[in-house]
Design an enzyme around this catalytic site. Sequence first.
Site, mmCIF file in Angstrom:
data_model
loop_
_atom_site.group_PDB
_atom_site.id
_atom_site.type_symbol
_atom_site.label_atom_id
_atom_site.label_comp_id
_atom_site.label_asym_id
_atom_site.label_seq_id
_atom_site.Cartn_x
_atom_site.Cartn_y
_atom_site.Cartn_z
ATOM 1 N N ASP A 112 27.757 -2.628 -1.816
ATOM 2 C CA ASP A 112 27.700 -1.655 -0.729
ATOM 3 C C ASP A 112 28.335 -0.325 -1.128
ATOM 4 O O ASP A 112 27.775 0.741 -0.894
ATOM 5 C CB ASP A 112 28.403 -2.254 0.496
ATOM 6 C CG ASP A 112 28.323 -1.343 1.696
ATOM 7 O OD1 ASP A 112 29.148 -0.411 1.780
ATOM 8 O OD2 ASP A 112 27.442 -1.531 2.543
ATOM 9 N N TRP B 253 25.519 -0.963 4.591
ATOM 10 C CA TRP B 253 24.310 -1.367 3.827
ATOM 11 C C TRP B 253 24.216 -2.875 3.724
ATOM 12 O O TRP B 253 23.126 -3.449 3.748
ATOM 13 C CB TRP B 253 24.304 -0.701 2.455
ATOM 14 C CG TRP B 253 24.416 0.787 2.578
ATOM 15 C CD1 TRP B 253 25.375 1.594 2.056
ATOM 16 C CD2 TRP B 253 23.540 1.649 3.337
ATOM 17 N NE1 TRP B 253 25.155 2.899 2.431
ATOM 18 C CE2 TRP B 253 24.040 2.959 3.215
ATOM 19 C CE3 TRP B 253 22.398 1.444 4.100
ATOM 20 C CZ2 TRP B 253 23.437 4.050 3.831
ATOM 21 C CZ3 TRP B 253 21.787 2.527 4.715
ATOM 22 C CH2 TRP B 253 22.309 3.820 4.568
ATOM 23 N N ASP B 254 25.360 -3.523 3.569
ATOM 24 C CA ASP B 254 25.358 -4.989 3.593
ATOM 25 C C ASP B 254 24.834 -5.515 4.928
ATOM 26 O O ASP B 254 24.088 -6.493 4.972
ATOM 27 C CB ASP B 254 26.790 -5.512 3.402
ATOM 28 C CG ASP B 254 27.203 -5.575 1.948
ATOM 29 O OD1 ASP B 254 26.332 -5.777 1.082
ATOM 30 O OD2 ASP B 254 28.411 -5.439 1.673
ATOM 31 N N ILE B 255 25.269 -4.879 6.003
ATOM 32 C CA ILE B 255 24.833 -5.317 7.333
ATOM 33 C C ILE B 255 23.321 -5.166 7.464
ATOM 34 O O ILE B 255 22.613 -6.097 7.854
ATOM 35 C CB ILE B 255 25.564 -4.517 8.428
ATOM 36 C CG1 ILE B 255 27.042 -4.919 8.463
ATOM 37 C CG2 ILE B 255 24.903 -4.720 9.798
ATOM 38 C CD1 ILE B 255 27.884 -4.067 9.400
ATOM 39 N N GLY C 248 21.511 -7.738 5.291
ATOM 40 C CA GLY C 248 21.539 -9.088 5.863
ATOM 41 C C GLY C 248 20.561 -9.233 7.014
ATOM 42 O O GLY C 248 19.886 -10.265 7.146
#
Lengths: 402, 402
Positions: free
Chosen positions: A127, A156-158, A161
Amino acid sequence: MRVIEVSSFVAAPLGGMTLSQLGAEVIRVDPLDGAADTRRWPLTKSGASLYWAGLNKGKRSLMVNMRSDAGRAIVRDLVATCPAGTAVVLTNAVGRPWLSYDELSAVCPDLIHVQIEGRSDGSPAVDYTVNAEVGFPMVTGPAGHGDPVNHVLPAWDIACGLYAALGVSAAARRRAATGEGDQVRVALADVALAMAGNLGFLAEAQVNNVQRQRIGNYLYGGFARDFTCSDGGRLMVVALTGRHWRDLLEVTGMHKPVAALEESLRADFSVEDDRFEYREVLAGLFQRWFADRPMAEVCHALTGTSLVWSPYRSFGQAVQHLQSSDGANPIMSIIDQPDIGPHLAPGSPLTFASAPFDAEPAPLLGQHTRAILADDLGLSAEEIEGLHRDKAVAGPLRRSSP
Amino acid sequence: MRVIEVSSFVAAPLGGMTLSQLGAEVIRVDPLDGAADTRRWPLTKSGASLYWAGLNKGKRSLMVNMRSDAGRAIVRDLVATCPAGTAVVLTNAVGRPWLSYDELSAVCPDLIHVQIEGRSDGSPAVDYTVNAEVGFPMVTGPAGHGDPVNHVLPAWDIACGLYAALGVSAAARRRAATGEGDQVRVALADVALAMAGNLGFLAEAQVNNVQRQRIGNYLYGGFARDFTCSDGGRLMVVALTGRHWRDLLEVTGMHKPVAALEESLRADFSVEDDRFEYREVLAGLFQRWFADRPMAEVCHALTGTSLVWSPYRSFGQAVQHLQSSDGANPIMSIIDQPDIGPHLAPGSPLTFASAPFDAEPAPLLGQHTRAILADDLGLSAEEIEGLHRDKAVAGPLRRSSP
């Protein structure tokens, strides 16, 4: 749907948890020492990860030595024995041929396989690196600040996912219609790039040849800012529409000075563009009203208006607010998390009239090893003991044990 | 799937565009003067919104006067005439009973209706206010900075839009199996709260009673930071694993001073916790290596290692990188956007082996009004002229026209 998840960090665990919140059975396959993020901060005093627990709620955990042939065979069998139309593999692990679509679809032809990657060429990225390369840290933070400002929220991870969960859902809809599996991929770097494009940041640089500057807590192209009250309380106030703007003038009593400015500057503050152009002057006027009043009085006055506003809170204040009668939120409930104890935890912000949902605790590492081996793979008690003895499987493991 | 979208700003348009990228036909219903975000910055010189174009790629646009009975009837008919198993309404408009699930499911019993809200009680909130209230601005920015730091990336809008698309996809899967529609809701404030909970931020405050501090560009609980090269170039460098750490020591040649520190401080830098505890000391040592070298030399040296790193780029530099041979990315392609012209635009970061996808331009406002009225509602040329004359419908409209 049965999701076999081999995951670490944020995106893949969040993807699996989101699918669990949509009704899927999710089995984490955890290595014998836990995945790389099992002890990621914040930790409780006893060493349990609040972060890990938060991202693995409602899953089961099977601890397997994935470096051993016996361990890999268990994962493969788990995929192979999924009833038709149910198998999903979700992973961010790269460089493991035995976990690839090609290998696993050979034993489960209708498999949906989701690979989360750093970059689409398989090279690593996280991220904080994709955020750096795409441009946001250079425009975040106070005006005039010279250094990049990283985000703390792994946005960005969120997004990655949630894309992964969406990929599974879309592929499952197609599988239900055609009987065919699919190979789904999403790369963190592509997510960041796509959003920088979708929101016009890249086009502004390319088409307009404009280098966006830092503007602190102002909203680009509109009127919004943080304001500070006489007792130090702070609020974010957003005036997007004409009605918001008129209400802001009304509540602060700044009609006259703003009209005088408008005339002398030949500006039209009924238009967003001019409100943005003269944002510092206007905010300076409004700030005088906020500075004269304590937070409670300001909140009371704003409550009657159309304005969109909120106090700034620390995470601790956010928790206190949730525990107050004003702030209670039906998506939050108290779960009793093994190793951690009872605390407020979120369910899903996405709700369906057809299916209510409550939050469930995360598993202990390997909490369901025996049950999955016995019930899903049909192994005998002796076989299961043998696998434990050979260190091909393990669990349950209390993370806070010495 | 046919998505009827009545939307503005980020979350709902992104949700609709994401569904379009998954193969849905998406019809924007635009009011006669365009939605509230039609002129949102950044704008081209001719006044076209790069932001709006970015979030509405691949959709059709039907311009309708939604304040008139005739206009509302067109929207209702559009929903009612969707073939069975296809109708979706996606909106962030609140306080419009005629657009509600109850009203529209009466004419389309298997409707999937997705309502995006600020708060689940229907009251307004926007990305910048929910971000303020949940806690992130108080921990973002340089250590010691006293003021809240808002994010520039509307991360909550992005997550909310992806949740909306996921809600449609999940409900459509259920509809395909049962024939039943669904009422789906997602509130921006709940998305922010859920993620603050999922990531352990709320639990850290509640369970550990810890008030998180600002730590600038460091990674909480690990070792990562930005570094500056002799020519001013900056990089984000992340050492998550033991191998990363050993490679960082190796490439910077800091084995000896780090070992000396380790011994004298009785620390163990093979453990993440200690690397975080002494992050300033360690970063200070590494920074000496970066400061001695220009960016190009640093990048060359890091390329051979396992470290996860990236240069910081402005949006302009990100575009330049995309245009270079090193940075070309298959999700980006040049689209020729009406009113704006050719520029790089993203497709979907989510890819399926079963279905390749290319980016398409956004529509002009009302570009498809005539086609939709004729082809989908079966109206005659005379009827369509009548609706135009009565100002119940309009379009196409070039936004950059005077």
